[in-house]
Design a protein around this motif. Sequence first.
Motif, mmCIF file in Angstrom:
data_model
loop_
_atom_site.group_PDB
_atom_site.id
_atom_site.type_symbol
_atom_site.label_atom_id
_atom_site.label_comp_id
_atom_site.label_asym_id
_atom_site.label_seq_id
_atom_site.Cartn_x
_atom_site.Cartn_y
_atom_site.Cartn_z
ATOM 1 N N LEU A 542 7.062 7.325 -5.180
ATOM 2 C CA LEU A 542 5.731 7.816 -5.239
ATOM 3 C C LEU A 542 4.955 6.284 -5.970
ATOM 4 O O LEU A 542 5.561 5.743 -6.868
ATOM 5 C CB LEU A 542 5.505 8.840 -6.371
ATOM 6 N N GLN A 543 3.851 6.541 -5.244
ATOM 7 C CA GLN A 543 3.101 5.141 -5.945
ATOM 8 C C GLN A 543 1.783 5.787 -6.918
ATOM 9 O O GLN A 543 1.233 6.532 -6.330
ATOM 10 C CB GLN A 543 2.412 4.251 -4.711
ATOM 11 N N VAL A 544 1.810 4.995 -7.989
ATOM 12 C CA VAL A 544 0.989 5.657 -8.994
ATOM 13 C C VAL A 544 -0.499 4.658 -8.520
ATOM 14 O O VAL A 544 -0.541 3.490 -8.552
ATOM 15 C CB VAL A 544 1.097 5.258 -10.578
ATOM 16 N N LEU A 545 -1.580 5.249 -8.055
ATOM 17 C CA LEU A 545 -2.829 4.722 -7.838
ATOM 18 C C LEU A 545 -3.576 4.852 -8.761
ATOM 19 O O LEU A 545 -4.206 3.465 -8.889
ATOM 20 C CB LEU A 545 -3.441 5.612 -6.467
ATOM 21 N N SER A 546 -3.716 5.530 -9.574
ATOM 22 C CA SER A 546 -4.599 5.343 -10.901
ATOM 23 C C SER A 546 -4.051 6.340 -11.963
ATOM 24 O O SER A 546 -3.583 7.320 -11.625
ATOM 25 C CB SER A 546 -6.033 5.311 -10.656
ATOM 26 N N THR A 547 -4.374 5.831 -13.157
ATOM 27 C CA THR A 547 -4.050 6.804 -14.448
ATOM 28 C C THR A 547 -5.321 6.989 -15.142
ATOM 29 O O THR A 547 -5.856 6.074 -15.684
ATOM 30 C CB THR A 547 -2.671 5.993 -15.297
#
Length: 564
Positions: A542-547
């Motif tokens: 999974l890719q974290v696009l933003s937090t």
Amino acid sequence: MRRTAACLAVLLPCLHVAPAAAGVRVLLADTIHTGDPQQPTANALAWDTDDGRLLAVGERQAVLQRYPQAPRVDAGKATVVPGLIDAHAHLVGLGNTLAQADLSGARSRAEVVERLQAFEKTLAPGEWLLGAGWDQNRWDDTAFPTAADLDAAFPERPVYLERIDGHAGWANGAALRIAEKKAGRSLSGDWQPEGGRILRDAAGKPAGVLVDAASALVSAHIPAPDAAVREKRLQAALQLAVSNGLTGVHDMGVSRGDLAVMKRLADQGRLPLRIDAYADGNNAALDDLCANGLYTHPGGRLQMHGVKLFMDGALGSRGAALLADYSDDPHNRGLLMTSPEEFEVAVRRADGCKVQVATHAIGDRGNRIVLDTYEKVLGAHKDNDHRWRVEHAQVVALEDIPRFARLGVIASMQPTHATSDMGWAELRVGPERIKGAYAWQRYLHSGARLALGSDFPVEQVDPRLGLYAAVTRQDRDGRPPGGWQPEQRLSPAEALRGFTSDAAYAGHDEARVGRLRAGLHADFVVLDRDPLDAAAGRLDGLQVLSTWVDGEAVYTAAPPASGG
């Protein structure tokens, strides 16, 4: 500082932001998993930009009709989940590890030495050479290493290397000589420090590995970093955490000095995530809690309401306290780092100060002592909302597992420990005891709560790896087929809950975070794919696009490089 829409356009190059309107912001996404049983999915969020709390969670059209002038962050086909919370980790330890030689994954003593020689080039003359992450269970020769393995390459420079579990240290001869000089005594002989073990050669001299409390004989003499270095290291750890989708960390074993560094960052508005700090045992930080009450920073991102105690050591270094001998080491039943009597004193003190208790226990004897003590101290008020915890609960007698639910005790476990240990854990405890090891479904079926974490830097600071391990019980190459003890696997929804709402519950934080519901803080993560819909084998990708924390983007992935 709250960001304008123009700033957001810079921070979120992959998302689309509409013109600004004061006070409210809206996020749109194809899929939003709220974690709220009353409304499990949505595709729009709205929050107050002043206090960072959610105002509305629901369908796109309804939210936009309610706030037609609010600026919009359009996440398109991305999936949004509640902010991920690591229920057991060590931020200061991570910061220190990032400044040391990384020995994780090394396949031999020789590879360890090669990595150390490369890292030594960055050091000043006479400076200690420090490293972490070695694991003899990964080597062809799984015997513990010795000082001699290091001395040929580093005859004069002191070297100290922390084992991957943090429960053993490997020192060279120069470091052992410093320890003896500082102590004013020889470390040779047959004596052992309380709560620890010095591995010795045939002549009774320290062989180089010191287990649990014995490691302090050397580590206590490593020069401490100054305040500026400590702050810099903590900031590096925090940034790595948010880049992996973490919006909260339960930091286990925080000293008074470490809390002061965290307070400074919080005062300056430089904490990008929430820290639930747990005091480091029956020491100065707990003294402060008992004298002044539970600590909560006015900014809302830092608190200390609990204490982390120790019962035993770790399984990999054979320090976990067992009810019977280690299957691969007769006559060894591990170590108690705290005597049952001292442990009860600390638990009673915390109880009297209304401080939440969390205790490290890995072996079946260690876990039983903790449960027995909790039951004794809680007594008639065991049904109160105490939420005491057992950290790791790694090897537990089958008859003791139901006691967690009966006592209201939370099992705080780390999925990647199972997949890191599965190659040798049964060698340690045998085929019967292993049935109560890393037994996540047994806890859930008994009615207990599971709070999930990583124990970083023991494991990697990446909750996606925890989700993957929880769902597959396989390594990242898909071994073993079908998973190790597959009946204990969690569903994707159970795993996500362990890193969100159940982790929040373990920190008494469910009224603030853990779900996406009006009134709670706008802490969430934008992912490229749906973790509840993706094939289990892809969870680690999974890719974290933003937090986002309090409706602010604290991390945004760089946009993909364009072809040319």
